[in-house]
Design a protein around this motif. Sequence first.
Motif, PDB file in Angstrom:
ATOM      1  N   VAL A 163     -66.968 103.199  19.019  1.00 51.97           N
ATOM      2  CA  VAL A 163     -66.124 101.999  19.108  1.00 51.97           C
ATOM      3  C   VAL A 163     -66.805 100.841  18.381  1.00 51.97           C
ATOM      4  O   VAL A 163     -66.166 100.071  17.659  1.00 51.97           O
ATOM      5  N   ALA A 164     -68.125 100.721  18.564  1.00 53.46           N
ATOM      6  CA  ALA A 164     -68.868  99.651  17.896  1.00 53.46           C
ATOM      7  C   ALA A 164     -68.807  99.804  16.372  1.00 53.46           C
ATOM      8  O   ALA A 164     -68.687  98.816  15.641  1.00 53.46           O
ATOM      9  N   ILE A 165     -68.871 101.046  15.882  1.00 54.20           N
ATOM     10  CA  ILE A 165     -68.733 101.290  14.440  1.00 54.20           C
ATOM     11  C   ILE A 165     -67.322 100.902  13.994  1.00 54.20           C
ATOM     12  O   ILE A 165     -67.143 100.246  12.957  1.00 54.20           O
ATOM     13  N   ALA A 166     -66.322 101.284  14.792  1.00 54.44           N
ATOM     14  CA  ALA A 166     -64.929 100.931  14.462  1.00 54.44           C
ATOM     15  C   ALA A 166     -64.756  99.418  14.427  1.00 54.44           C
ATOM     16  O   ALA A 166     -64.056  98.881  13.565  1.00 54.44           O
ATOM     17  N   ARG A 167     -65.390  98.731  15.365  1.00 52.94           N
ATOM     18  CA  ARG A 167     -65.304  97.264  15.413  1.00 52.94           C
ATOM     19  C   ARG A 167     -65.850  96.646  14.123  1.00 52.94           C
ATOM     20  O   ARG A 167     -65.265  95.714  13.570  1.00 52.94           O
ATOM     21  N   ALA A 168     -66.970  97.176  13.640  1.00 53.55           N
ATOM     22  CA  ALA A 168     -67.530  96.666  12.384  1.00 53.55           C
ATOM     23  C   ALA A 168     -66.622  97.005  11.207  1.00 53.55           C
ATOM     24  O   ALA A 168     -66.387  96.177  10.322  1.00 53.55           O
ATOM     25  N   LEU A 169     -66.076  98.223  11.186  1.00 59.15           N
ATOM     26  CA  LEU A 169     -65.209  98.650  10.081  1.00 59.15           C
ATOM     27  C   LEU A 169     -63.901  97.872  10.039  1.00 59.15           C
ATOM     28  O   LEU A 169     -63.311  97.701   8.966  1.00 59.15           O
ATOM     29  N   ALA A 170     -63.454  97.390  11.192  1.00 55.41           N
ATOM     30  CA  ALA A 170     -62.180  96.663  11.248  1.00 55.41           C
ATOM     31  C   ALA A 170     -62.227  95.368  10.448  1.00 55.41           C
ATOM     32  O   ALA A 170     -61.188  94.821  10.078  1.00 55.41           O
ATOM     33  N   MET A 171     -63.416  94.878  10.163  1.00 50.57           N
ATOM     34  CA  MET A 171     -63.566  93.675   9.342  1.00 50.57           C
ATOM     35  C   MET A 171     -63.550  93.997   7.851  1.00 50.57           C
ATOM     36  O   MET A 171     -63.696  93.118   7.008  1.00 50.57           O
ATOM     37  N   GLU A 172     -63.410  95.303   7.544  1.00 49.77           N
ATOM     38  CA  GLU A 172     -63.365  95.794   6.162  1.00 49.77           C
ATOM     39  C   GLU A 172     -64.541  95.282   5.333  1.00 49.77           C
ATOM     40  O   GLU A 172     -64.368  94.695   4.253  1.00 49.77           O
ATOM     41  N   PRO A 173     -65.770  95.514   5.823  1.00 47.44           N
ATOM     42  CA  PRO A 173     -66.949  95.054   5.080  1.00 47.44           C
ATOM     43  C   PRO A 173     -67.171  95.896   3.829  1.00 47.44           C
ATOM     44  O   PRO A 173     -66.678  97.026   3.726  1.00 47.44           O
ATOM     45  N   HIS A 174     -67.928  95.357   2.896  1.00 47.69           N
ATOM     46  CA  HIS A 174     -68.269  96.084   1.679  1.00 47.69           C
ATOM     47  C   HIS A 174     -69.569  96.859   1.832  1.00 47.69           C
ATOM     48  O   HIS A 174     -69.868  97.747   1.037  1.00 47.69           O
ATOM     49  N   ILE A 175     -70.367  96.474   2.821  1.00 46.09           N
ATOM     50  CA  ILE A 175     -71.609  97.192   3.111  1.00 46.09           C
ATOM     51  C   ILE A 175     -71.795  97.245   4.616  1.00 46.09           C
ATOM     52  O   ILE A 175     -71.432  96.299   5.327  1.00 46.09           O
ATOM     53  N   MET A 176     -72.348  98.359   5.092  1.00 50.03           N
ATOM     54  CA  MET A 176     -72.615  98.510   6.523  1.00 50.03           C
ATOM     55  C   MET A 176     -74.120  98.644   6.754  1.00 50.03           C
ATOM     56  O   MET A 176     -74.796  99.435   6.095  1.00 50.03           O
ATOM     57  N   LEU A 177     -74.621  97.853   7.699  1.00 53.18           N
ATOM     58  CA  LEU A 177     -76.000  97.942   8.141  1.00 53.18           C
ATOM     59  C   LEU A 177     -76.022  98.647   9.498  1.00 53.18           C
ATOM     60  O   LEU A 177     -75.253  98.297  10.396  1.00 53.18           O
ATOM     61  N   PHE A 178     -76.890  99.625   9.641  1.00 52.90           N
ATOM     62  CA  PHE A 178     -77.029 100.345  10.911  1.00 52.90           C
ATOM     63  C   PHE A 178     -78.468 100.197  11.389  1.00 52.90           C
ATOM     64  O   PHE A 178     -79.402 100.628  10.715  1.00 52.90           O
ATOM     65  N   ASP A 179     -78.645  99.580  12.554  1.00 54.94           N
ATOM     66  CA  ASP A 179     -79.982  99.357  13.101  1.00 54.94           C
ATOM     67  C   ASP A 179     -80.253 100.364  14.219  1.00 54.94           C
ATOM     68  O   ASP A 179     -79.903 100.147  15.373  1.00 54.94           O
ATOM     69  N   GLU A 180     -80.857 101.492  13.854  1.00 53.37           N
ATOM     70  CA  GLU A 180     -81.174 102.559  14.804  1.00 53.37           C
ATOM     71  C   GLU A 180     -79.977 102.842  15.735  1.00 53.37           C
ATOM     72  O   GLU A 180     -80.079 102.739  16.960  1.00 53.37           O
ATOM     73  N   PRO A 181     -78.833 103.220  15.153  1.00 55.62           N
ATOM     74  CA  PRO A 181     -77.595 103.315  15.946  1.00 55.62           C
ATOM     75  C   PRO A 181     -77.577 104.436  16.967  1.00 55.62           C
ATOM     76  O   PRO A 181     -76.713 104.458  17.835  1.00 55.62           O
ATOM     77  N   THR A 182     -78.543 105.369  16.904  1.00 60.24           N
ATOM     78  CA  THR A 182     -78.546 106.475  17.865  1.00 60.24           C
ATOM     79  C   THR A 182     -79.696 106.391  18.861  1.00 60.24           C
ATOM     80  O   THR A 182     -79.823 107.243  19.730  1.00 60.24           O
TER      81      THR A 182
END
Length: 258
Positions: A163-182
């Motif tokens: 859901v948190a990934i979907a929340r970030a994607l909903a802003m239609e960013p051009h780059i995604m940063l992942f800070d130790e997501p697992t």
Amino acid sequence: MSMVKTVGVCKTFHGGNGRGPLEVLKNVSLTVEQKEVVCIIGPSGAGKSTYLRTLNRLETIDEGQIYIEDLLLFDCHHGFNHVKMHHDERNGALLEVGMVFQRFNLFPHKTALENVMLSPIHVRGLSEDEAWERSKTILERVGLGDKFDAYPAMLSGGQQQRVAIARALAMEPHIMLFDEPTSALDPELVGEVLAVMKQLATEGMTMLVVSHEMGFAREVADRVVFMYEGTILEVNTPEKMFSNPENDRTRQFLQSVL
């Protein structure tokens, strides 16, 4: 066009309780190209997460330059940014940078769909109907089409992170940063989050990932960056990084984690 570029970034934390200054980033220079997946690995305390947080102004820098999509946003000397730019323009550029954290930080009183809808409505200015359609599509994309109405407490950790990934994607960013997501997930839930990230990579999303998941770095990354004590010691292809690292400290680290 490079998506992210940093030149000579330095950052010092000035601790209280009698502790002296801690230099967490020392002259960090890195460029991430369009559609590239770059994984940053290294021991705890290497400055990996701090570096990621400087890219979207969650941390300020003392020295160095930060470009987003070839636009110079920060040119700092002694902690002062010398780039004269209207804050709306700078904020607009930073909106192109999405971020997923270790912790999910979902609103507990809102459903999965409502959590994803919030930013498109309040930041991007979408209508409720537009945000509903976009959020629904993205939740389906991350495999949560049956969880629209579920509250965070009803979801597993892996589902909450998706859901948190979907929340970030909903802003239609051009780059995604992942800070130790697992790192906050139970081991059996890690795979479902990594699968979503792999799918994003195959779709051409530019990604900068701080991770301890060496298998993901080996399989998905275009380049792997090894950080140690606030500096980048090595940048290489996954094949070279994992089979024949050039730096002795990189070799020690990989022997200890693999």
